[in-house]
Write an enzyme that holds these catalytic residues in place. Structure first.
Site, PDB file in Angstrom:
ATOM      1  N   ASP A 117      -4.467   6.017 -15.173  1.00 47.50           N
ATOM      2  CA  ASP A 117      -3.969   5.935 -16.373  1.00 47.50           C
ATOM      3  C   ASP A 117      -3.342   7.239 -17.151  1.00 47.50           C
ATOM      4  OD1 ASP A 117      -6.613   6.406 -16.411  1.00 47.50           O
ATOM      5  OD2 ASP A 117      -7.051   5.154 -18.402  1.00 47.50           O
ATOM      6  N   TYR A 122      -3.865  -4.988  -1.286  1.00 48.72           N
ATOM      7  CA  TYR A 122      -2.775  -5.920  -0.720  1.00 48.72           C
ATOM      8  C   TYR A 122      -3.443  -6.532   0.612  1.00 48.72           C
ATOM      9  CZ  TYR A 122       0.687  -3.755  -3.931  1.00 48.72           C
ATOM     10  OH  TYR A 122       1.178  -3.457  -5.001  1.00 48.72           O
ATOM     11  N   LYS A 153      -8.973   5.694  -9.909  1.00 40.96           N
ATOM     12  CA  LYS A 153      -9.650   5.345 -11.173  1.00 40.96           C
ATOM     13  C   LYS A 153     -11.090   5.140 -11.093  1.00 40.96           C
ATOM     14  CE  LYS A 153      -8.486   2.501 -15.357  1.00 40.96           C
ATOM     15  NZ  LYS A 153      -8.687   3.911 -16.097  1.00 40.96           N
ATOM     16  N   ASP A 190       7.496   4.159  -8.054  1.00 43.00           N
ATOM     17  CA  ASP A 190       8.590   3.315  -8.555  1.00 43.00           C
ATOM     18  C   ASP A 190       8.837   4.036  -9.774  1.00 43.00           C
ATOM     19  OD1 ASP A 190       8.848   1.673  -6.296  1.00 43.00           O
ATOM     20  OD2 ASP A 190       9.256   0.064  -7.754  1.00 43.00           O
TER      21      ASP A 190
END
Ligand SMILES: NC(=O)c1ccc[n+]([C@@H]2O[C@H](COP(=O)([O-])OP(=O)(O)OC[C@H]3O[C@@H](n4cnc5c(N)ncnc54)[C@H](O)[C@@H]3O)[C@@H](O)[C@H]2O)c1
Length: 366
Positions: free
Chosen positions: A222, A139, A190, A250
């Site tokens: 994942d 971000y 990851k 979330d």
């Protein structure tokens, strides 16, 4: 000495739910001598319409000087220009305060199991915290942007970047948090395909030597997404980067049933006196679709007060009292309209839910 808290209700349902949070603080001051002094400040769409800026320099300065900030939500029917939002919005406030660790506890309340979109047997007993790195990663990484290629087509670039220090400081919080809970830490990245993931795993693995009492597990993001839906009870503390944390917190949140249930804390680095900059807020936004109707669920805002008591003021017993009062009100059937309702139960208003929780506080403290 008074504990100084900057109180920013914001827009939409922000002032409605924060009104109930304020009553809980007033109750604590009266009954538990918590000595919390609230100073009001404005921020968001309403402030922008009034002054041309969503947040003033004074508010930023007051947030940095306060012992903690309690925040409602911002946003609404109109869009503040993107540039102004970046410079004067919630992201700017988080940056100015140096907040890098975002904590989102997720609990499945026994009285609310039917509100989750997952089966009761899957969510019963879930009690976990997602710790998301908040200040770095994709971000914020440079370079970023959209360029036009010689063939006339566009190409977009975002950069995922983490330094060892950035990983270390959030991982340290995670180990300490796990130590104060069930002692289980899942570090999510990851590393099979991302360089930042490899560094993340290296740093967390090396730090584990300092916290041998904590059981550390590395989980690929994942796989984590799958495990979260399959068997969420296996997790206690979860630490992850900004992007994965955004998505996975979330998703974890829905285990609890409603956005209106979820508090959060964002913490920075302690200063010389040991004080950590801290901002507490419900996870939800300003909910323009229900604003002004008096039906918003105030529990996320009230539980944010509990997080403040625990993380900024070390008032664990008072934090637990609030959490128990919420639990007791829910167990007795108190429901706002966002919580799943079995036929016939009349939903409570925002004020009604606040009242039900205050009544439980009175009973529990008696
Ligand atoms: N931290 C923040 O201030 C924050 C966070 C997210 C979104 N926003 C802003 O809020 C505005 C609305 O965004 P959105 O609709 O995507 O998200 P939202 O969280 O405001 O609402 C999503 C849905 O959940 C419901 N909901 C949310 N909180 C609730 C509560 N306490 N009780 C009952 N129902 C509740 C809403 O009615 C809506 O249907 C936008 O302007 C967005 O930018 C602000």
């Amino acid at each position: 000495m008074a504990r100084n808290v900057l109180f920013i209700p914001g827009d939409g349902i922000g002032p409605e739910v924060m009104g109930e949070a304020r009553k809980v603080i007033e109750w604590l001051n009266a009954k538990r001598r918590t000595d919390i002094a609230l100073t009001d400040a404005a921020m968001g769409l309403g402030e922008w319409k009034r002054t041309g800026s969503p947040m003033s320099d004074e508010t930023i300065a007051a947030a940095k000087a306060a012992d903690a900030v309690l925040f409602g939500a911002v946003g609404g029917d109109e869009e503040i220009p993107r540039k102004l939002r970046r410079e004067r919005g919630l992201l700017a406030l988080r940056r100015a305060m140096g907040l890098y660790a975002n904590l989102r506890p997720v609990r499945a309340y026994e009285g609310l199991l039917d509100a989750s979109s997952l089966k009761e047997r899957v969510v019963r007993g879930v009690d976990m915290v997602v710790l998301r790195e908040l200040s770095s990663g994709v971000y914020f990484g440079e370079p970023r942007g959209i360029e036009t290629l010689p063939n006339g087509k566009r190409r977009a670039v975002d950069t995922q970047s983490y330094t060892e220090e950035e990983i270390e400081r959030v991982a340290r919080d995670a180990f300490l948090l796990a130590r104060s809970r069930r002692g289980l830490l899942a570090s999510v990245e990851k590393s099979n395909v991302m360089e930042t993931g490899r560094l993340w795993r290296d740093v967390v693995t090396a730090m584990h030597a300092e916290y041998p009492d904590v059981t550390l597990r590395h989980v690929l993001s994942d796989n984590f997404a799958m495990q979260l839906i399959r068997e969420p009870r296996q997790f206690d503390v979860v630490v992850t980067d900004n992007l994965f944390g955004d998505l996975l917190s979330d998703a974890s949140a829905m285990i609890a049933g409603s956005l209106g249930m979820l508090p959060s804390a964002s913490l920075g680095t302690a200063d010389a006196s040991g004080r950590r900059p801290a901002l507490y807020e419900p996870v939800h936004g300003s909910a323009p679709d229900i604003a002004g109707k008096g039906i918003a669920n105030p529990i996320a805002a009230i539980l944010s007060v509990a997080m403040m008591l625990r993380h900024s003021f070390g008032l664990t017993a008072d934090a637990e009292l609030i959490e128990k009062a919420v639990e007791a009100a829910l167990a007795e059937g108190a429901r706002t309209a966002d919580l799943y309702m079995q036929g016939g139960i009349q939903p409570l208003t925002t004020l009604g839910m606040g009242k039900a929780i205050l009544a439980k506080l009175d009973t529990l403290a008696a």
